[in-house]
Each structure stands twice: as C-alpha cells, then as structure tokens.
Design a protein around this motif. Structure first.
Motif, PDB file in Angstrom:
ATOM      1  N   ARG A  22      16.077 -67.528 -91.559  1.00 19.09           N
ATOM      2  CA  ARG A  22      16.970 -67.922 -90.470  1.00 19.09           C
ATOM      3  C   ARG A  22      18.435 -67.604 -90.774  1.00 19.09           C
ATOM      4  NH1 ARG A  22      15.936 -72.936 -90.836  1.00 19.09           N
ATOM      5  NH2 ARG A  22      17.964 -73.916 -90.983  1.00 19.09           N
ATOM      6  N   ARG A  23      18.833 -67.834 -92.010  1.00 14.34           N
ATOM      7  CA  ARG A  23      20.245 -67.704 -92.318  1.00 14.34           C
ATOM      8  C   ARG A  23      20.566 -66.559 -93.260  1.00 14.34           C
ATOM      9  NH1 ARG A  23      24.207 -71.941 -93.172  1.00 14.34           N
ATOM     10  NH2 ARG A  23      25.257 -70.215 -92.167  1.00 14.34           N
ATOM     11  N   PRO A 171      40.165 -60.386 -95.382  1.00 16.30           N
ATOM     12  CA  PRO A 171      39.997 -61.828 -95.164  1.00 16.30           C
ATOM     13  C   PRO A 171      40.178 -62.601 -96.468  1.00 16.30           C
ATOM     14  CG  PRO A 171      38.143 -60.620 -94.193  1.00 16.30           C
ATOM     15  CD  PRO A 171      38.950 -59.632 -94.992  1.00 16.30           C
ATOM     16  N   GLY A 212      30.839 -72.887-101.496  1.00 21.06           N
ATOM     17  CA  GLY A 212      31.010 -72.683-100.056  1.00 21.06           C
ATOM     18  C   GLY A 212      31.836 -71.448 -99.745  1.00 21.06           C
ATOM     19  N   TYR A 215      29.684 -68.470-100.372  1.00 17.51           N
ATOM     20  CA  TYR A 215      28.683 -68.324 -99.308  1.00 17.51           C
ATOM     21  C   TYR A 215      29.311 -67.639 -98.099  1.00 17.51           C
ATOM     22  CZ  TYR A 215      24.574 -69.618 -96.527  1.00 17.51           C
ATOM     23  OH  TYR A 215      23.440 -69.584 -95.760  1.00 17.51           O
ATOM     24  N   ALA A 216      30.503 -68.128 -97.709  1.00 18.36           N
ATOM     25  CA  ALA A 216      31.186 -67.512 -96.570  1.00 18.36           C
ATOM     26  C   ALA A 216      31.516 -66.056 -96.856  1.00 18.36           C
ATOM     27  CB  ALA A 216      32.454 -68.304 -96.242  1.00 18.36           C
ATOM     28  N   THR A 219      28.508 -63.906 -96.581  1.00 18.62           N
ATOM     29  CA  THR A 219      28.141 -63.698 -95.180  1.00 18.62           C
ATOM     30  C   THR A 219      28.987 -62.591 -94.570  1.00 18.62           C
ATOM     31  OG1 THR A 219      27.674 -66.060 -95.073  1.00 18.62           O
ATOM     32  CG2 THR A 219      27.803 -64.902 -92.988  1.00 18.62           C
ATOM     33  N   ARG A 222      28.137 -59.065 -96.287  1.00 18.77           N
ATOM     34  CA  ARG A 222      26.854 -58.579 -95.771  1.00 18.77           C
ATOM     35  C   ARG A 222      27.026 -57.909 -94.408  1.00 18.77           C
ATOM     36  NH1 ARG A 222      22.716 -63.369 -95.006  1.00 18.77           N
ATOM     37  NH2 ARG A 222      24.371 -63.928 -93.575  1.00 18.77           N
TER      38      ARG A 222
ATOM     39  N   ASN F 148      29.387 -60.964 -84.151  1.00 21.37           N
ATOM     40  CA  ASN F 148      29.655 -60.650 -85.560  1.00 21.37           C
ATOM     41  C   ASN F 148      30.213 -61.852 -86.305  1.00 21.37           C
ATOM     42  OD1 ASN F 148      28.819 -58.028 -85.936  1.00 21.37           O
ATOM     43  ND2 ASN F 148      30.774 -57.129 -85.257  1.00 21.37           N
ATOM     44  N   ALA F 165      26.413 -73.559 -87.758  1.00 19.24           N
ATOM     45  CA  ALA F 165      26.137 -72.913 -89.041  1.00 19.24           C
ATOM     46  C   ALA F 165      24.676 -73.096 -89.445  1.00 19.24           C
ATOM     47  CB  ALA F 165      27.061 -73.457 -90.117  1.00 19.24           C
ATOM     48  N   GLY F 166      24.062 -74.169 -89.002  1.00 23.20           N
ATOM     49  CA  GLY F 166      22.652 -74.383 -89.320  1.00 23.20           C
ATOM     50  C   GLY F 166      21.721 -73.494 -88.508  1.00 23.20           C
ATOM     51  N   VAL F 168      22.588 -70.196 -87.093  1.00 24.21           N
ATOM     52  CA  VAL F 168      22.756 -68.738 -87.120  1.00 24.21           C
ATOM     53  C   VAL F 168      23.251 -68.250 -88.473  1.00 24.21           C
ATOM     54  CG1 VAL F 168      23.212 -68.686 -84.631  1.00 24.21           C
ATOM     55  CG2 VAL F 168      25.124 -68.820 -86.262  1.00 24.21           C
ATOM     56  N   SER F 169      23.275 -66.937 -88.648  1.00 26.32           N
ATOM     57  CA  SER F 169      23.581 -66.361 -89.969  1.00 26.32           C
ATOM     58  C   SER F 169      24.987 -65.763 -90.055  1.00 26.32           C
ATOM     59  CB  SER F 169      22.550 -65.275 -90.285  1.00 26.32           C
ATOM     60  OG  SER F 169      22.763 -64.161 -89.450  1.00 26.32           O
ATOM     61  N   LYS F 170      25.793 -65.902 -89.028  1.00 26.93           N
ATOM     62  CA  LYS F 170      27.087 -65.247 -89.007  1.00 26.93           C
ATOM     63  C   LYS F 170      28.216 -66.161 -89.536  1.00 26.93           C
ATOM     64  CE  LYS F 170      25.172 -61.620 -87.613  1.00 26.93           C
ATOM     65  NZ  LYS F 170      25.020 -61.309 -86.201  1.00 26.93           N
ATOM     66  N   PRO F 171      29.324 -65.566 -89.991  1.00 24.55           N
ATOM     67  CA  PRO F 171      30.432 -66.389 -90.496  1.00 24.55           C
ATOM     68  C   PRO F 171      30.960 -67.323 -89.406  1.00 24.55           C
ATOM     69  CG  PRO F 171      30.820 -64.068 -91.006  1.00 24.55           C
ATOM     70  CD  PRO F 171      29.624 -64.121 -90.112  1.00 24.55           C
ATOM     71  N   ILE F 173      34.063 -69.836 -88.402  1.00 26.52           N
ATOM     72  CA  ILE F 173      35.415 -70.308 -88.669  1.00 26.52           C
ATOM     73  C   ILE F 173      35.667 -71.502 -87.759  1.00 26.52           C
ATOM     74  CG2 ILE F 173      37.870 -69.722 -88.606  1.00 26.52           C
ATOM     75  CD1 ILE F 173      36.919 -66.757 -88.932  1.00 26.52           C
ATOM     76  N   GLY F 201      28.922 -72.332 -95.753  1.00 26.65           N
ATOM     77  CA  GLY F 201      29.684 -71.162 -95.372  1.00 26.65           C
ATOM     78  C   GLY F 201      30.660 -71.370 -94.240  1.00 26.65           C
ATOM     79  N   VAL F 202      30.845 -72.605 -93.792  1.00 25.44           N
ATOM     80  CA  VAL F 202      31.865 -72.881 -92.784  1.00 25.44           C
ATOM     81  C   VAL F 202      33.239 -72.866 -93.454  1.00 25.44           C
ATOM     82  CG1 VAL F 202      32.787 -74.655 -91.223  1.00 25.44           C
ATOM     83  CG2 VAL F 202      30.318 -74.271 -91.372  1.00 25.44           C
ATOM     84  N   ILE F 220      37.805 -60.018 -90.009  1.00 30.61           N
ATOM     85  CA  ILE F 220      36.391 -59.837 -90.369  1.00 30.61           C
ATOM     86  C   ILE F 220      35.730 -58.816 -89.440  1.00 30.61           C
ATOM     87  CG2 ILE F 220      34.146 -60.985 -90.472  1.00 30.61           C
ATOM     88  CD1 ILE F 220      35.731 -63.582 -91.225  1.00 30.61           C
TER      89      ILE F 220
ATOM     90  N   ALA H 132      22.241 -79.841 -90.154  1.00 28.19           N
ATOM     91  CA  ALA H 132      22.196 -78.447 -90.599  1.00 28.19           C
ATOM     92  C   ALA H 132      20.832 -77.825 -90.282  1.00 28.19           C
ATOM     93  CB  ALA H 132      22.505 -78.338 -92.089  1.00 28.19           C
TER      94      ALA H 132
END
Lengths: 227, 227, 227, 227, 227, 227, 227, 227
Positions: A22-23, A171, A212, A215-216, A219, A222, F148, F165-166, F168-171, F173, F201-202, F220, H132
């Motif tokens: 999922r993530r 960034p 954290g 992780y960001a 993301t 990637r 994105n 954030a839980g 999806v896989s995108k950054p 903010i 990753g938030v 980004i 999450a």
C-alpha cells in the motif's frame, strides 16, 4: 494470532503486512517500550512477509535476542537501529544528502542515514557543518546541490536548514534535535526555529525524528526514479 | 512636585535627574501608555537637567504636542523616537554596527540606531542581510569586523546572530523581533533561537527591544574610548 | 582524519583550529555527551594548535583520562571545567566582576570565572549578594563599578542584574540559573525576569550558561585593552 | 427576582447580601462584561442591604448611568472603580502601604488603594520606587516598616517585592502587572518572578489583581484591630 | 570566614545573623543542594547567634551528621525539616490553621506545620478535606473560622482555597502542590487555579512551598499579637 | 538604488534577482507590513528581472495600486495573492493535490493552490474532506494516489494528514491552520498533532503557511520532471 | 452544487445530509467565519433535508438575513444561536442539568441550553452557583441528582465540576470558559483545573464549547431513553 | 482512628465509606505515593465496608503485601491495578467499548478495562486500530456502534476519537496518553488534539487517566440500565 486482510494480530500488536504493497515500504518497528521478545516476534512476521526488517530506537538487549535467532541481523548502535536484510529493497539511483550541525546531533543523523539505506537510497553525509562556521557549508555547496533531497539535522537554535535552503534548489527536510540545555526546552527552540525558517520550502518533522525525515526523503527520492 | 537627591517628583513619575551622573546616560522616556501631556512634562524636566531627551515608543500625537512647545524636537517615525538635542552628548570614536535580517525588522533596527546616535555613537547600518542569502553577509565581513560592537536584529527564526558571531570577533548583542506569524509566537521563536545560539558570546535582549540593545552597545563602545 | 583550511576532521567532530585566528579565542570543548576518549582526542588537537585547552561541562571520568595523558591538566570540580595551559593566553589589564545571588548559583559562577581566567582576564568575585539582603550589594558598589564588565548570575526570580544595572555604569551580562523549584520551571522564571529587566542595558544568555556570559565579557574586556 | 437566605436573584446574577455578615465585607461588583443597567441594578441591591458599594473594572459609561440614579456615586478613573458610600464602613486604625514600581503600574495600584479605603483602611502610597533606583526604596524603609501590611505592585521583571521583603518585617502581598512587552508575556514574567521570590513570606495574587491584594490586606489589617 | 555587620561569611555562603533583628525570624537553611557538612557549619553559626535553627528540604544524611554534633536536633521526616531549639522562639497566642486536600499533600502541609511551630505558632490541622467531599469541610467551618490565618494546601486542580475563602473571613494563603500527573504539569494546574480563585482575598505561594506559606502566616499571626 | 551581483537595493529591501537562477523560482513578495508603494516598487523590479511576480498576504489596497500601474495583475482575494504573469513559468507535467479539512481552512488552501499554479504545477483540489466524515476521504483514495505530492491543510486537531499518509504512498506536506478556538491556541493544537503524526513521512510547515507548503511541493514536483 | 451519498456540495462546504441518519442528530452550522449568505444557503439545505437547523456562534447580521427568508427562524442572542424548527426533533423524557458558576459564564451556558433543547432534551438551569458560596450548591443537591446528566460551566479556576461530582452520582461534563484575566490565560486555568479534577468521572470539552458539551449530554440522555 | 458519618480516619487518610451510597461506586485507592502498608490498611477498610476494592497505579511491592494478607487479591500488571472482589458489584447489561490506537497505549487501555469490569460492565476491546490504518477501524464500525459508550485511548497526535465520533452515534470519552516523544510534550499534543476534535460530542479526561474515563463510562452505562 490470525491473518486476514494483510494484518497479523499478535495480541500486543497488529502487524500490517499489507503496508509494503500500500505504501511502498514495509512496516517499521518502533522498539521503544517493547520487550525484546515482542521485537523478535514482530521481526519474524515482517521478515517472513517482506524479507527486510528495520527496528528503530532499539537497545542492545533487544538486538541481542533478535540476533540470536536471526544471525544476519545487524545493529547500528549510534543510530539505535536493528536491520535485517534477507531480500534487500531495490536500490534507487538518486542520492539523498544528510547534513548535521554538530557532533551531538549524530545520533539522529545516523537514524536517518540507516533508514535511508535500508529503503534503498544512496546517502552522502555532511556532518558537523553548523552555521557557526559558515565557510564549511559554502565549500560543500555543489555536492549538496547534486543530491535529490536533503535531510538537515540540527539542535540548539536549529539555524542550519535556513542556510542550506538559501544556497540550493532541492527539497530540505529539517530535523530538530533535543541537543541543548536551558531555554532549548528539549528541542523546542530548534523546532520553532525551523518552522519559522526564512528559507522558503523547508518542511519539518518532530524533534529527534530522524526516521520520519528519512521516510519522507525516501518517498521523494523514489518519485524521481519513477519520473 | 519637588526636587531632592536628583529626583523630580511629578506625582505620576519620579524623574531621575541624577541618572546621567550615576549611569553615564540621562534617563530615557518610555512613552507607551503615557499621555502626550505627561511625555511633555517629563521631557521638560530632563531637558532642563541634561540638555538631551530621548523618548522611545512615542506616537505622532505625543510628538506633535512636544514639538509645539519644544520646536527643536524631531521625530523618527519608523523607529518611533522623539529626540531633543539642545546639548548633544559628546561623540565617541568607535563605530557600532547595526545589522538586520529583513525589511520588517527595520522598525526595531531604527530604534537601536536612533538611540545609539543620540548617545554619541557613530552607526554603520547593514540592513536586510538575513541568512537566506548568506553570500550578502559574507561579502560584508570586513566592514562588520571593523565595528567595536554589533547589534543584530532578526525575527522569524532569528538565525542571523549565530552566523555573525561565527564570522567576526566583536561582541554581538542579539535583538529578537516579533516579526513572523503562527509558531513564531510573537517573537518567542527568535528569542529562543538566539538564547541557544551556537555562536559563542552572543547575548540577548527582550523581543523588539532595540533600545536596550543600543544602550548595552553604547555602554560597551564607551568603554573602548576610556580604555 | 585530515587537515585543510584550519579544520581537523576526527569523524565524530571537525575541530576548528582556525578559530583562535578568526575569533581571538581557541575553540572550547563542550564535553557533555562526549566520551572521555573523544574529549582526549579533541584536547590533543587543540593543544597542539593553540597551546591552551578549555573543556566545559566535563565530568571526573573525562578529566581522569585526559590528565593521565596530559599531566598538566587541572580540574575545577565545582565549575566542571578541564583546563590545560601549556602556553597560557596573554593577560588583559582590566577586571571582570562575577556576581552571584546565592550559594546554589556557585556552579554556574565558577564556570564563568574559570572561563574568564583561562581567556586572560582578572576576575573579582562577589558571591552570595542577592537582593533579599540589598545592603550587602550597596556596600560593594564602588568595587563593582571599578570592573570593566560584570557577569551577574542568579536563579529563582533573577532580580540581581536589575539591581546591579541600577547602581553602576558598566555593561551587565545576566546569567539565569536553573536553581529553584515549582514555578521556576527550570530557570524560566529567572530568564524571563532578566529579559524584562527594568535596568537599562542588561543583556542575557541561556539558563546556566556561565561559559557564554564569560565569553561575551572577555570579548568586551579585550576591546578595552585595544581601545 | 426573589430574596431568600441572603441571596437576591436578578436572573443574570444572584447577589449575596449575606456576605458582609459571613466574610466581613459586602459583595463587590466585578463590572467587566456587565451592561451599565446590570451594574446599576446590582448596585441598588447591595446599597440597600449594606449601605456601601464598590464596583471594580468599571468604565465611564457604567459610571454615568449609576451616578444619574445614585448621585453620591463617585468614579476613580485611573483605578476604574465606582464607589458609593451611604454608610461608610468603619475605619481601622492601622496603615496599609501600597508600593508600586513604575508609573505604568499606577492603574493597578489605584485599584488597590481605592479598595483599601472603601474597606476602611488608611493607605500610605509609595509610588514609582522600582529596584532600578534602589536608593529611593532604602530611603523609605522606616515609613514602610511602620505599615501593618504591604501591597507591592510591579510589572516587567517584578523584582520589587523581593527587595521590600528583604528590608522589612511586615507581610508582603505582591501584585504582578501586565506592564511590559515581548517576553513579559502579559505579566507572566512578573508573576513567575514574584512566585520565586527569594524574599521569605511574599504571597502573590493574579496579574493586575489590585482588588484581590487589597482584599487580602484588609483582611489582615482588620485582624490587627481585633488582636 | 569573617564577621561584620551581622554577616558571617563561610565562603560557600554568607549567613545573615542580623536577620532575626531585621525581619523578626532567624535565617532558615534551605538544605537542598548543600552537603551535610555545609548544613552543619551553617547550623552552628545560626545556633550560636539565634539559639534556634530550622533547615528545610533536608535529607536523612544531612540530619545524621547534624545530630551527631548537635544531639538536641530532631528530624520531621515527612516534612523534611531539621529543627534545633536551644532557645525556642516565644509562643504566640493565636492559632494558625493548616488545611490540606489529600493524603499526598501531607509532605507540604507538614513543612508548613513544622515551620509554624518553630516560629512560635500554635497550629490546628485539618488534613484530607478536599472539595470532592465538601460536607467534611463544611462540618469544620467553625473551627476553621476560629483560626487567625489559614494555610491551605492542595494539588491536582487546587480548588480547596476557593471553597475555604467562601466560607470564612480569615486570610487564606494557598499552597499549590506538585501532586498529580499529566495535565497537572508539575503543579501548574493547581497554581493557576489558586491564582484565579473566585474566593476574594486568596494569596498564593510557589508550588510545594509550605515553608513560604508558613512564613507569611507567621508574619500575620505575629501582627495580631502586637495589635 | 543600485544593482550588483543579482541584488537590487531599494533601501527598505534588497531584491534578490539572482534567486530564480539559484533556487529555480523567483523571489516572492511577502506583502504583510509593507506599504502599497513598497509592494509596487518590488513588483516592478521582479517583473523586469523574471517576468512573473507572486505577492502573498496581500490586501485589496496593495493590489489596487499595483493593478493601476500593471493592468495584467490579478488578485486571488480568498488566498490573498497578487499574481502578475508576463512570462509565465513553464508548466510541469505532474499533478499536486491540495486537500483541506474544512471550509474555514480554504484561505490557506487557496494560498497554496495559487502558489503552485504560478510555479507551473497542475493542481487537483480535494476540499472539505476532514476525518469527521472519513468515507469522503476513502472515496477519493485513487485520485489522491495519482498525484505526485500532497499538500494537506487542516485546523482544529489537524488529524487529516495522518489519515491521508496511511492511505497513499506519496509525500504528504501538512499545513496546520489557526482555525479553532480555546485550546487550539492559534493553531498550536493542529501543529503539534501533525508533528506527532502516526502516519510515517508526514512533514510539516508553519501554521497558516500555505505558501511554504506549496513551495516545498513545487520543489518536489519539479524533481519528478527532471527524473 | 450536486447531491450524492448524502453530501450536498456548495463549493465552499459539503453539507452532510446523511449525518442525522448516521449520528442521530443533523449537522450543525458553525457560523463563525462564514458570510451571512453562506449561513443562509447551508441553512436551506439542512432545513430541506432534516426540518431543523441549529447555527452556533452566529451574529445578528447572519440571523437578519436568515430570518428574512425563513421567518420562523429565531435568535438566542446571549447564546448566539440561530434556531429553525420546522419539524422539531422528538422530545426525550430525561432532564439534563446545566449549571454555571458565574454571570459571565452565561453566554456559554446558554449555548449549551439552546443546543440541548433543539436536540429534544428538557433542561433544568442552575445558574450562578459557584464554589465561593458553596451553600447554594448544597441546597440544590437533590434537584441536581434528579437529572440524567450534568453540563457544568465555569471560568476562572473552574472548581465547580469537582464540587458537583463529589455530591452526585450522575455523569458530569465540564466546560471551561475564557472568563477571567491575567493568569487565566484565556481559559487555560479552568481547563487544566477540570482535567485534574479530584472528582472521579468528570469529562471535559474545549474552552467555551457549550455546544460540544450539550452534544455529548444529548447523546447520553438519548441512551437512557433507549435503555 | 475513628468512624463517624461514613468517614474512617487513618490519620494519613480519611476513607470515605459512604461513597458507594452517595456516588454508586466505592472509593478507589490511588496507590501512587502510598506505602504498601498504607495501601493494605485502606484496602481492609474498604473491603470491610463495601466488599470490593480497586487500587490503581499500584506496583508489584504493594500487591505482594496486600495479597499476603488478602489472598483473593489479584494483580493486573499491565494496567497496574490491584483488585479484590469478595462481593463483586452487580453486572450491568450493556457493553462498553475500549479502543486504543497503538500497542504502547495498552497500559492505559488496560487500566480502563479493569476498572470497567470491577464496576460491573462488560467490555469489548478494540486494540491497535489507529488512524494510520483507517480500514481496520471501518471494518469494526458495527461492533463499535453496538456498544453503549466508548472509551478511546490514543497517544501521539490523538486522532482516533475524531474518527470514531464521525462513524458512530454513541458517547465517546477520549483518553490522551503520554506515548510519544519530542513535540508530544508528555501527552500535551494528544490532549489538545482531542479537545479540538472536529467530531462533535467527544469529551476528554486527563493524560493517561484510563481510570477516570472508565469511571465516567460506567456512570453512563449504569444510566442506560436504569432507563
């Protein structure tokens, strides 16, 4: 203990084996406050599902038990991470820069670096280049600009991210640390400094949250690969 | 209203006409919260005793009344200062540098500059040279080092004093400003940043206290003259 | 480990051997959070470059290791400083006064005193003269005025700097301490008190930062010498 | 509107006409946030029951309406008090001292003074004697010691109560004021300073609460009379 | 170590042997952070001058050393006080009430009680009568009213002083304690509650400052005697 | 007013015309606290150098003056932005998602959206989908994943970024807003909530800083283009 | 504007017309920060779907526009609520008690009362019975115990909920108000007091959130009906 | 030790044996800060009066002593509760749901669960279902709705109660926990998040106060039985 919809229920924790799907990254074990036995049990579940395990804020005792059963486990003692890589995650082309202001911030910087590497990123380290000796930072400008994304770790007044953001176009993810005393209030001064950064586009994570930020950054890095 | 031991008692205030003797500078009027009439009355008392009057945080209405009776009074509207110099204080040889990070900090920087000049100091201004464009600061390094003492004004994250203290050898007095929003908390972020500065020897005054920083700087600059 | 542009890179720290040139004083080691081995290694580098080493917030264990290899090292246990003076810094003519309010503040006052002496200043101590017994302070007025600059250390409500600044004409650097309990909030009460001082020209450093106040005072005292 | 057990219920307020009996002083009207009509209605009820009315934090508009119907009402505009004395409270022999640090604190000092006088106390005023000019305080030592109890009002760093408590043997009730800016945080600095006073036996009331300090002082002064 | 103007200078502390004369009570030793040897040395100086010694925040080790040399010393372990009464202070007629809300507040209540008794006051204790069982408080109303002054100790939300002040006519000195967890923030909740008390005339001391409240109460109770 | 090294000095501000080169985006005008005339002057300088101007936190009066001289200027009144696009920045392929929790957060969301569009990004808006109606968020999961990078705006408890954030896989903010009252403390509750997000990753920007989040997101999104 | 799955999208807001089904009560309009036109538009949508509209924090201007188009609308000016009851919600048997400590808290108490009545609850009011006159509270004990659930509103030190919870066996929902000054810090003192209540089982809502407390009380009272 | 009006006075504590009558539940022992002997003595008094004892925040040592004398005592080590059920309280029909966000919150959740069961409630546990992984929460929607009242435990950003309140119609009692680090400030972030919840009708207890939430929930659940 059962298994349905990508959740393995240990009673004390429900391991999310569907998270990698999922993530994009497997679930990571936050070891603080868990017994060594619990860390081991969760490690096995994730290892079986994903082939790679990262445990953060792990202590020596937790590692010792894990490594007895899973000999390929290794321990980054400064960054307090347990790493088990049976099937390492695929490597990403771009580079993530990890900068830190002072020697005391290394603990947090190492957590970030270890996380990034487990997640398949190449890391370039720029340690101990705080703003009190700004010429050191300026000398590294080109190597920093060459990274895709930057994790910038600093305690005390937390001024490094502002200076970095003013120099380069990438960034910047700022990590305040709890390094300091008195009116640092456990990292609050650095946190507020980074949130109020005059350098446009700086984003911030929790105090001491090297994981954290990594992780960001992973993301984001990637994304570039997918571009 | 009486006069004994260098104190003139106006009822609403006891003017300390002995302060110039005791502390080297005459009493300064903090105008906020006083009526125009009170500012005028105190101004006259100080003018008679010391020949020079400085009123800080003064508004236009206070100045208008004062200047009607005392035509040589002038008003620095950005720095919100009333100045009356019948017998100007003697000039000091050394230079005090006033640096500020951004345009919005000018109000506080001007209060510092005006105070310094009334107290007999020569001032060199370095405005709008915050750390987000660090090359501007580095270009001015030699002129800054040539000053005896530096007043460094900054809001938001307040990182400028750290950078300055890392570059030069002179005393740095940092003034946090209330410029910012959200997590600046009215200047708290800048204040904490400066108190936790990684640049050794930075000392700090209250938020927006351009006057206090200038007073301290003048006390230091005067010492050099006496050396 | 390499050496370029006045930076010796130990991996865990980049020692700034160019600092004495640039800022007038050699780099000082903040020992808290470093291993005894790291303190020793950095001490050797600085000793080789500058001939004088000051380590603050040092514990007995760190000193024991350092003194085994460098027998001339000495330890100020109250002020928690390691001092190595192979080539002492030149002495300065003027005197710096160190005042403290209560017995419990001595730890911080001693850090200031030791730093000042290593940096070549003569120090006059005025200990345990808080405002609860104001006659003691007034009795010392002339000796305090005779100093070039004053470091004033106080915990609890931190009122001493205001009283001192009202009595004399010299620069006052206030050091709040974490002495107190309950609503002192680890020194916050003293810090806020000093920042809001009604005594003009008081500047402030971080809670318990005796070193920082001494550094600033030394920078000022050195100016007088150059005057 | 009814009347039972010493409570007169106006709907918007239950006036406690039994309070003079129970606590020794009649109920006082906190006027802030009440309409002029409500202040008038409550004033009449208290006047009928007790013969004396005190309204604090009253504005001009509230006073104008009250005085139209009750011509003997008078207004202390600096202390923002409405006073109606048909049957004044009996006078007490002892003196209460009211000290304040600066001109800006007068508003709060006047609220205390007015309250004390309505409650039958003789007041001696010591205004504008803050610690920045400590000789003024010391000169008044004997007159201050002659009071039964002291209300000490100060803003900014709030250091005056500590100095007073160190000089005399009488109870000191400290009132922090919201005078200041920046890191005074609306009187927090003065409040914390007074709570952490190194002067034994200082007790403290809420920021700007001149009324509360006066009430406590009156309760103490009355005790002496009964002694 | 010398002796002039009622000050005995031990180096680590200047003992104020003139305080009993000036303030009515001898100097009290705040033992926290002092070595047993220092407590002993100061105790001897005060004992010689005043005949009575009170040490607060004393631990068992400090007491053991003191009692070895001064056998009449005794220790209140709950209140953490060392008491030496060679020439006890004269007894005062009036009674001081000490109330506390819960069992956990006893430590602070006992510090107040011990201080009061050493200073010559008779104490009546009302322990464990918090507002959660308000009938217990109301049942004691008359005995509480019979005291000259009240010390009211409470943690958590600190509501007891408001309830007491509403019931009786005597001065109420409120002591917030650090009892609680989470959003009590070390006693801050109780402190703020007491400062905002709707009960007129409540005054407040620092968190856990049973000594300070007792000192203030003794100062008041002594006044009654003199009345 | 001069021009050297990409800096145009207006006296009240030094415009950094080299920023587009160095950082990829032209300097943006923070209009709050500037006069309409100053905004106009800076706008002209940036327009001449870069062909595109963005002014944030601009009011109607500032826009009116600017648009009189520069008719192509337009005003986003909800987002309070002045935009002048003579030579629009090149468009980027990827999409940036802007989510906001409630209607009251639109002001901040619009500042983010406008900034993103001026910087060449395509924006997809997901407004009013807070966690109190979580089914609305889940229904949009696929469209959100297709972006994105995500800017997530929320006030009150600021829970939306964690939920996003839980899923999806995108950054992600996160932008806390000052929407709320009482214990929201001007956005502090939302800020702390986001910093402590359980969603890995938030990253977070200052309260109400829609511009900063958009700037980071644009940095980004631009990377992906370069990938 | 469309309608799908119980959401009507106005652009500036998505009205949740499915909420009455899902949560038992229709969506309530938080009017603060909305234009009168927006309040009207949302009111019509909810009225059409649910037959009853409640708008909180509404001002006179918003009500005037709404009542012009919807004449049955009425306005509770003290509680700042707009109410439209075309098809009133069914009445519930049990009684909810609303207690408030002082006159100044009425604004919040009225918001609670109005909300409860619109939601079908019978309300018994106990206004102005703060702990400073505890006998008034004790006299009402039986009528308070007879309610199913209690909303207790108090500002300043917020002690009333503790006293109530100690007297009766019913659920107590505490509402701190922003009434107070100085160290009330906008209601923080009352909030902390209630969170630390020594009365078991007190639960708390945000400062001034009369609506939220009423909503929770209605949810509980409805349960009893279903029991 | 005596017994009158339902109070047994142990000196160190007055045990309220009338509380079961007055409030419906027997007094509960808060063990923190009490000696094992005190816990035992109070346990015996309550056991004799009520037949059931609950001790919260109990440690192993306290339990060991209690269980030696009272063998039927049992210990919930995760929830830190001592339970003695000689005459268990009558069972209530309805179910109380206890939800918790993460494994680290179990300690607090278990305190709530144990309290609820001792008070006669049936408990359904929903552990480790934080936002999450929101799908886990949605999957349990119907079982959660089937409970009478919900205790929702969460640390870090504390978002779970908002999500739960948006899904179901039952009363939600939120318990913030101190789980987290850095800007969680010991649970403050979770507490503020819950107080600002956008989910209507959420009420909140103190940080880590599982007992208090359970007490409130039991009071509500009992009402339903009586309905």
């Amino acid at each position: 203990m059962g298994d349905h919809s990508g959740i393995v229920n240990h009673g004390f924790a429900r391991v999310d084996t569907g998270r990698k799907e999922r993530r994009g990254f497997p679930e990571v074990i936050y070891c603080e406050g868990k017994t060594a036995g619990e860390v081991l049990a969760i490690s096995k579940t994730i290892l079986a599902a994903d082939g790679v395990v990262l445990g953060t804020r792990a202590d020596q005792e937790q590692f010792d038990l894990v490594s007895k059963e899973i000999p390929i486990a290794r321990y980054n003692s400064r960054g307090r991470c347990i790493v088990i890589e049976e099937t390492p995650l695929p490597k990403i082309d771009g580079v993530v820069g990890v900068l830190c202001a002072g020697t005391s911030d290394l603990k947090v910087a190492e957590e970030a670096t270890e996380t990034l590497e487990v997640f398949g990123n190449r890391v370039e380290k720029f340690y101990d280049i705080g703003v009190a000796g700004i010429h050191r930072l300026m000398a590294e400008r080109d190597r920093i600009e060459a990274c895709n994304v930057l994790v910038v770790v600093a305690g005390m007044e937390g001024a490094l991210p502002s200076a970095v953001a003013g120099l380069v176009s990438k960034p910047v993810i700022a990590v305040p640390t709890s390094i300091g005393y008195g009116a640092s209030f456990g990292g609050l001064a650095a946190l507020l400094g980074m949130l109020n950064s005059c350098g446009s586009g700086v984003t911030v994570v929790n105090i001491d949250n090297g994981f954290g930020a990594a992780y960001a950054a992973a993301t984001i890095n990637r994304l570039v690969r997918q571009g």
